[in-house]
Motif scaffolding. Structure first.
Motif, PDB file in Angstrom:
ATOM      1  N   GLN A  51       0.933  -0.972   0.004  1.00  0.00           N
ATOM      2  CA  GLN A  51      -0.059   0.107  -0.067  1.00  0.00           C
ATOM      3  C   GLN A  51       0.881   1.299   0.107  1.00  0.00           C
ATOM      4  N   THR A  52       1.966   1.343   0.841  1.00  0.00           N
ATOM      5  CA  THR A  52       2.793   2.556   0.814  1.00  0.00           C
ATOM      6  C   THR A  52       3.997   2.329  -0.068  1.00  0.00           C
ATOM      7  N   ARG A  53       4.267   0.946  -0.549  1.00  0.00           N
ATOM      8  CA  ARG A  53       5.412   0.824  -1.260  1.00  0.00           C
ATOM      9  C   ARG A  53       6.740   1.055  -0.603  1.00  0.00           C
ATOM     10  N   ILE A  54       6.679   0.814   0.625  1.00  0.00           N
ATOM     11  CA  ILE A  54       7.825   0.971   1.486  1.00  0.00           C
ATOM     12  C   ILE A  54       8.235  -0.102   2.041  1.00  0.00           C
ATOM     13  N   TRP A  55       9.692  -0.364   2.055  1.00  0.00           N
ATOM     14  CA  TRP A  55      10.224  -1.622   2.901  1.00  0.00           C
ATOM     15  C   TRP A  55      10.704  -1.280   4.133  1.00  0.00           C
ATOM     16  N   SER A  56      10.825  -2.332   4.951  1.00  0.00           N
ATOM     17  CA  SER A  56      11.265  -1.905   6.290  1.00  0.00           C
ATOM     18  C   SER A  56      12.066  -3.259   6.822  1.00  0.00           C
ATOM     19  N   PHE A  57      13.041  -3.126   7.831  1.00  0.00           N
ATOM     20  CA  PHE A  57      14.133  -4.206   8.170  1.00  0.00           C
ATOM     21  C   PHE A  57      14.097  -3.913   9.675  1.00  0.00           C
ATOM     22  N   LEU A  58      14.872  -4.675  10.493  1.00  0.00           N
ATOM     23  CA  LEU A  58      15.347  -4.638  11.834  1.00  0.00           C
ATOM     24  C   LEU A  58      16.570  -4.057  11.688  1.00  0.00           C
ATOM     25  N   ILE A  59      16.762  -3.348  12.798  1.00  0.00           N
ATOM     26  CA  ILE A  59      17.888  -2.416  13.013  1.00  0.00           C
ATOM     27  C   ILE A  59      19.144  -3.286  13.033  1.00  0.00           C
ATOM     28  N   LYS A  60      19.293  -4.459  13.328  1.00  0.00           N
ATOM     29  CA  LYS A  60      20.397  -5.054  13.251  1.00  0.00           C
ATOM     30  C   LYS A  60      20.870  -5.419  11.868  1.00  0.00           C
ATOM     31  N   ASP A  61      19.879  -5.439  10.795  1.00  0.00           N
ATOM     32  CA  ASP A  61      20.436  -5.418   9.501  1.00  0.00           C
ATOM     33  C   ASP A  61      20.842  -4.061   8.649  1.00  0.00           C
ATOM     34  N   TYR A  62      20.915  -2.917   9.463  1.00  0.00           N
ATOM     35  CA  TYR A  62      21.034  -1.951   8.651  1.00  0.00           C
ATOM     36  C   TYR A  62      22.571  -1.791   8.076  1.00  0.00           C
ATOM     37  N   GLU A  63      23.501  -2.013   8.996  1.00  0.00           N
ATOM     38  CA  GLU A  63      24.748  -2.071   8.533  1.00  0.00           C
ATOM     39  C   GLU A  63      25.050  -3.019   7.239  1.00  0.00           C
ATOM     40  N   LEU A  64      24.455  -4.337   7.213  1.00  0.00           N
ATOM     41  CA  LEU A  64      24.197  -5.023   6.152  1.00  0.00           C
ATOM     42  C   LEU A  64      23.706  -4.452   4.969  1.00  0.00           C
ATOM     43  N   LEU A  65      22.636  -3.747   5.035  1.00  0.00           N
ATOM     44  CA  LEU A  65      21.958  -3.161   3.795  1.00  0.00           C
ATOM     45  C   LEU A  65      22.763  -2.026   3.333  1.00  0.00           C
ATOM     46  N   LEU A  66      23.603  -1.103   4.205  1.00  0.00           N
ATOM     47  CA  LEU A  66      24.519  -0.231   3.688  1.00  0.00           C
ATOM     48  C   LEU A  66      25.708  -1.007   2.872  1.00  0.00           C
ATOM     49  N   GLN A  67      26.301  -1.659   3.265  1.00  0.00           N
ATOM     50  CA  GLN A  67      27.324  -2.379   2.719  1.00  0.00           C
ATOM     51  C   GLN A  67      26.843  -3.147   1.299  1.00  0.00           C
ATOM     52  N   LYS A  68      25.633  -3.642   1.108  1.00  0.00           N
ATOM     53  CA  LYS A  68      25.417  -3.900  -0.149  1.00  0.00           C
ATOM     54  C   LYS A  68      24.848  -2.994  -1.135  1.00  0.00           C
ATOM     55  N   LEU A  69      24.246  -1.756  -0.784  1.00  0.00           N
ATOM     56  CA  LEU A  69      24.059  -0.685  -1.223  1.00  0.00           C
ATOM     57  C   LEU A  69      25.367   0.019  -1.866  1.00  0.00           C
ATOM     58  N   GLU A  70      26.477  -0.266  -1.464  1.00  0.00           N
ATOM     59  CA  GLU A  70      27.733   0.406  -1.854  1.00  0.00           C
ATOM     60  C   GLU A  70      27.959   0.081  -3.503  1.00  0.00           C
ATOM     61  N   GLN A  71      27.580  -0.954  -3.953  1.00  0.00           N
ATOM     62  CA  GLN A  71      27.947  -1.618  -5.077  1.00  0.00           C
ATOM     63  C   GLN A  71      27.066  -0.932  -6.216  1.00  0.00           C
ATOM     64  N   LEU A  72      26.081  -0.155  -5.686  1.00  0.00           N
ATOM     65  CA  LEU A  72      25.031   0.490  -6.754  1.00  0.00           C
ATOM     66  C   LEU A  72      25.522   1.906  -6.802  1.00  0.00           C
ATOM     67  N   LYS A  73      26.367   2.649  -6.080  1.00  0.00           N
ATOM     68  CA  LYS A  73      26.880   3.956  -6.020  1.00  0.00           C
ATOM     69  C   LYS A  73      27.643   4.132  -7.469  1.00  0.00           C
ATOM     70  N   PRO A  74      27.585   5.333  -8.086  1.00  0.00           N
ATOM     71  CA  PRO A  74      26.900   6.427  -7.632  1.00  0.00           C
ATOM     72  C   PRO A  74      25.468   6.543  -8.412  1.00  0.00           C
ATOM     73  N   ARG A  75      24.970   5.267  -8.901  1.00  0.00           N
ATOM     74  CA  ARG A  75      23.656   5.315  -9.542  1.00  0.00           C
ATOM     75  C   ARG A  75      22.476   5.538  -8.449  1.00  0.00           C
ATOM     76  N   ILE A  76      22.940   4.819  -7.268  1.00  0.00           N
ATOM     77  CA  ILE A  76      21.953   5.065  -6.123  1.00  0.00           C
ATOM     78  C   ILE A  76      22.450   5.961  -5.047  1.00  0.00           C
ATOM     79  N   ILE A  77      21.724   6.910  -4.686  1.00  0.00           N
ATOM     80  CA  ILE A  77      22.053   7.920  -3.644  1.00  0.00           C
ATOM     81  C   ILE A  77      21.523   7.459  -2.320  1.00  0.00           C
ATOM     82  N   VAL A  78      22.191   7.127  -1.388  1.00  0.00           N
ATOM     83  CA  VAL A  78      21.363   6.891  -0.086  1.00  0.00           C
ATOM     84  C   VAL A  78      21.691   7.945   1.103  1.00  0.00           C
ATOM     85  N   GLU A  79      20.456   8.152   1.517  1.00  0.00           N
ATOM     86  CA  GLU A  79      20.249   8.944   2.617  1.00  0.00           C
ATOM     87  C   GLU A  79      20.168   8.166   4.026  1.00  0.00           C
ATOM     88  N   GLN A  80      21.317   7.916   4.522  1.00  0.00           N
ATOM     89  CA  GLN A  80      21.332   7.232   5.781  1.00  0.00           C
ATOM     90  C   GLN A  80      20.795   7.942   6.970  1.00  0.00           C
TER      91      GLN A  80
END
Length: 614
Positions: A51-80
Motif C-alpha cells: 500500500q505504501t510501497r515502503i520496505w522495512s527491516f530490523l535495525i540489526k540489518d542496517y549495516e548489512l544493507l548499507l554494505q550491499k548498497l555500496e555496489q550501486l553507487k553512484p547510480r543510487i544515492i543513499v540518505e542514511q
C-alpha cells in the motif's frame, strides 16, 4: 500498469532510510531500480508494504544493507539514518530504583503510580527531561519530585508565567513542608536580593530582564513551566533560559503542548536538555523540518521523518501520557461540532458584499498577505457570530448546569456576558484584565458555589493554570489558530477531579472565517499526531446542525450591520508570521502573562490587533 510505472520514473534514484521504532527502520525509494530491489530482497528481516510501497527491516540489518548498497553507487544515492539517532536507540536504559528517602514524605505520599513513573524517567535521564503529559495530569508534582530528588544540587529556579506564580507557591508550601517558607522567593523587581533563596520563582519577563543576575546565582536545578513558550530560538526569553540552563546540572521542562504546530518549535526545548545532541538547528531542520531554500531564505516550517523524531523523543527526551492511558477513572470527553445558523441572508446587500470580499481576498492571497487577510476575516467573524452564539447559549441558562464558554475577541466576550446579565444568572469572567488574586477568587466561587453557572473565559488568558472541573459542558464561541491551545482549554474541565463525562462543543458558523480556520487546525493536528504530540482528531468529531428560530434570537442581524465595514489589509512585516499568526499570538500571550502592566490588557491579544493599521 508496469513495474516501472508503479514505482515512478527510472533514472538517478535515491534511497531514504529512517527509524520507525526502536527495533525497525524503513527504506523509501524514489524510483524503480531492478538491482536495488534484488538487494532489498536479500535482507533477512525484509518486509514490503504494497500500500505504501515502503520496505522495512530490523535495525540489526542496517549495516548489512548499507554494505550491499555500496555496489550501486553512484547510480543510487543513499540518505542514511543520522548517527545521533542510531546512537540514541542503541543506548541501554538502566533499571531505576527510587530512593524515596530523598523525597519529602508529604510529596512522596501524594504521587500517583503514573507520576512515580514520571519520576523514574526523570532520574533515568539524570534530571534533564521533558514532562509532556497531557494537561491535567499533575506535571507540577512530577517536576517537584524530580527536583526534590536532586535537592543536593539546589538552589532551584522555577521559570513560569506570572499567572502561575501563586499555584507554584501554594504547591511548594503544601507538599514540600521541609522547605522553610522564607527560603521560597518570588522575584518581583530587578533589585530583589536572591542570594539566599533555596527556591526562586521568576516570570519569563523577569528572567529576560535579569538574566545576568539570575545566572550568577548558579542554580543547579531548573524547572521551566510551559516550556513551549521558548519555541523561538531568536527570542530573548530563550536566550536567557539557555544561558541559565548551561550552568544547571538538572533541567526539567513542562509542557502539555511541547509543539504548538510544527517540529521546528521543539528544537529550542530539546537544546536546553542536550545542546550537542543534534549538532545544530541546521542538522535538525534538514532531517525533521523538511528545510527548503526559498527566495525569502531558508524555510523550516515543514515536517519530515516524523516517526523517527517520535522515537528519539520517547527514548532520549520526553515522557508523555494521556488521560486515557493513565487515569482510567477520569470520565471520557465527547467532542462535537455544532454548525449555527448565522442568517447571513438577512444582511444588507452591502454587508454581504463586504463579507464576500473578505473571504475572496483571503482565498486569493498567499504567504504573509494571506495571513493578514485571515486576521481581518477572523475579526469580522466574531461580530457576525454574536447573534447565533447568544441564541445557542440562551436556553442553556435555564438548565442550571454549569458550563464554560471560551471566546477570543472582547466584543464576543462582552456580548456573552451581557446575555448572562440579562438572564440574571451568576457567572465569572476571566480575561487579560483579571488579576492573579481575582482569578483565584473567581475559580473558587465557580467550583464551590452552585449559584455560579457560567464561566466566560478568554482562550488566551485561561487555557492553562486553572481547574474548573465543576463544569460538564465546554463551549467554544470562537476558534484559535493552534489545536494545542484548544486542547489546553478543554482540559480546564477534563482533568483530575472531574467525575462526569465532559461534552466539548465547537460552535462554527458556515460562511465565516471558521471555514478557513477549521481545516487549518485539522492539518496541524495531523502533523502533531505523527510525532506523538496529539491524540485528538477534529476529522472524526461528530457534526450537528443547530437552527435557531427568530423568536429565540437574542440579537437581530441588523444589530451588527454597522460592524461590517470594508477594511484595508493590515500592514505587517513578513518575519512576524510563520504559519498563520502563531508567532504573533504566542508573543502576545507572553507579554500578557509577564507584563507588569497586565491589568491594562483585555485578553492578551486585542490590544495587539488594535495597533495594526487598517
Amino acid at each position: 500498469m508496469s513495474v516501472l510505472q508503479f514505482y515512478g520514473a527510472s533514472g538517478n534514484n535515491s534511497v531514504k532510510c529512517s527509524l520507525i521504532s526502536l527495533e525497525r527502520f524503513q527504506v523509501e525509494l524514489s524510483g524503480f531500480d531492478d538491482g536495488l530491489i534484488n538487494i532489498l530482497k536479500t535482507i533477512p528481516s525484509r518486509y514490503y508494504n504494497p500500500q505504501t510501497r515502503i520496505w522495512s527491516f530490523l535495525i540489526k540489518d542496517y549495516e548489512l544493507l548499507l554494505q550491499k548498497l555500496e555496489q550501486l553507487k553512484p547510480r543510487i544515492i543513499v540518505e542514511q539514518i543520522p548517527q545521533f539517532a542510531l546512537k540514541c536507540i542503541k543506548a541501554t536504559n538502566q533499571e531505576v530504583n527510587i530512593e524515596f528517602d530523598k523525597l519529602d514524605p508529604v510529596l512522596a505520599a501524594t504521587l500517583l503510580p503514573f507520576q512515580i513513573d514520571g519520576l523514574k524517567f526523570g532520574i533515568d535521564k539524570k534530571g534533564r527531561c521533558l514532562i509532556g503529559d497531557e494537561m491535567g495530569l499533575g506535571k507540577t508534582f512530577q517536576a517537584l519530585a524530580i527536583a526534590n530528588y536532586y535537592k543536593e544540587d539546589w538552589p532551584l529556579l522555577i521559570i513560569t508565567t506570572s499567572t502561575m506564580k501563586t499555584q507554584w507557591e501554594e504547591t511548594i508550601v503544601t507538599y514540600l513542608p521541609s522547605i522553610p517558607i522564607l527560603q521560597v522567593q518570588y522575584m518581583i523587581t530587578a533589585k530583589d536580593y536572591i542570594g539566599e533563596s533555596k527556591i526562586l520563582i521568576v516570570s519569563y519577563d523577569m528572567m529576560s530582564r535579569c538574566c545576568e543576575k539570575i545566572s550568577q546565582r548558579n542554580f543547579g536545578v531548573m524547572i521551566v513551566d510551559e516550556s513551549h513558550t521558548l519555541k523561538s530560538f531568536k527570542s530573548k526569553c530563550f536566550l536567557s533560559a539557555a544561558k541559565v540552563a548551561s550552568k544547571a546540572k538538572r533541567v526539567i521542562l513542562l509542557s502539555g503542548t511541547p509543539a504548538l504546530s510544527r517540529p521546528s518549535e521543539l528544537y529550542t526545548q530539546l537544546s536546553l536538555l542536550d545542546k550537542s545532541f543534534f549538532g545544530s538547528f541546521y542538522n535538525y531542520s534538514q532531517r525533521y523540518c523538511d528545510a527548503k531554500i526559498t527566495k525569502f531564505g531558508r524555510d523550516c516550517n515543514g515536517h519530515s521523518n516524523l516517526q523517527e523524531l517520535e522515537v528519539i523523543l520517547a527514548k532520549k527526551f520526553m515522557i508523555r501520557r494521556t488521560k486515557e492511558q493513565v487515569m482510567k477513572s477520569i470520565p471520557n470527553k465527547k467532542q462535537e461540532v455544532i454548525t449555527l445558523d448565522t442568517k447571513l441572508n438577512e444582511l444588507t446587500e452591502e454587508d454581504r458584499k463586504c463579507l464576500n470580499i473578505l473571504f475572496q481576498e483571503y482565498q486569493m492571497q498567499k504567504g504573509v498577505n494571506k495571513h493578514a487577510a485571515l486576521l481581518t476575516f477572523f475579526g469580522e467573524t466574531a461580530k457576525i457570530k454574536i447573534p447565533a452564539i447568544c441564541s445557542y447559549i440562551k436556553p442553556l441558562l435555564s438548565r442550571k448546569d454549569k458550563f464554560l464558554i471560551f471566546a477570543h475577541h472582547k466584543v464576543m466576550l462582552n456580548a456573552v456576558e451581557n446575555l448572562i446579565k440579562l438572564a440574571n444568572i451568576k457567572y465569572i469572567r476571566i480575561d487579560g484584565n483579571t488579576t492573579t488574586d481575582q482569578r483565584k477568587y473567581f475559580i473558587k466561587k465557580f467550583q464551590t458555589d452552585d449559584k455560579y453557572l457560567c464561566a466566560v473565559l478568554s482562550i488566551t488568558a485561561t487555557n492553562a493554570g486553572i481547574s474548573l472541573t465543576a463544569a460538564k459542558l465546554v463551549l467554544f464561541a470562537e476558534l484559535h489558530w493552534n489545536p494545542s491551545i484548544l486542547s489546553q482549554a478543554e482540559a480546564r474541565a477534563h482533568r483530575i477531579g472531574q467525575e462526569e463525562t465532559v461534552l466539548i462543543q465547537y460552535l462554527l458558523c458556515p460562511g465565516t472565517a471558521d471555514d478557513a480556520i477549521w481545516p487549518m487546525l485539522q492539518e496541524k493536528q495531523r502533523t502533531l499526531s505523527a510525532v506523538g504530540l496529539c491524540r485528538d482528531s477534529f476529522e472524526t468529531v461528530a457534526i450537528k446542525k443547530h437552527k435557531s428560530s427568530s423568536d429565540n434570537d437574542v440579537l437581530s442581524q441588523s444589530a451588527i450591520t454597522n460592524y461590517l465595514t470594508p477594511t484595508k489589509k493590515p500592514k505587517l512585516e513578513s518575519d512576524v508570521f510563520d504559519d498563520g499568526l502563531d508567532e504573533i499570538l504566542c508573543k502576545s500571550v507572553i507579554e500578557y502573562n509577564d507584563s507588569k502592566d497586565a491589568e491594562l490588557l483585555d485578553d492578551g491579544l486585542d490590544d495587539l490587533f488594535c495597533e495594526i493599521e487598517f
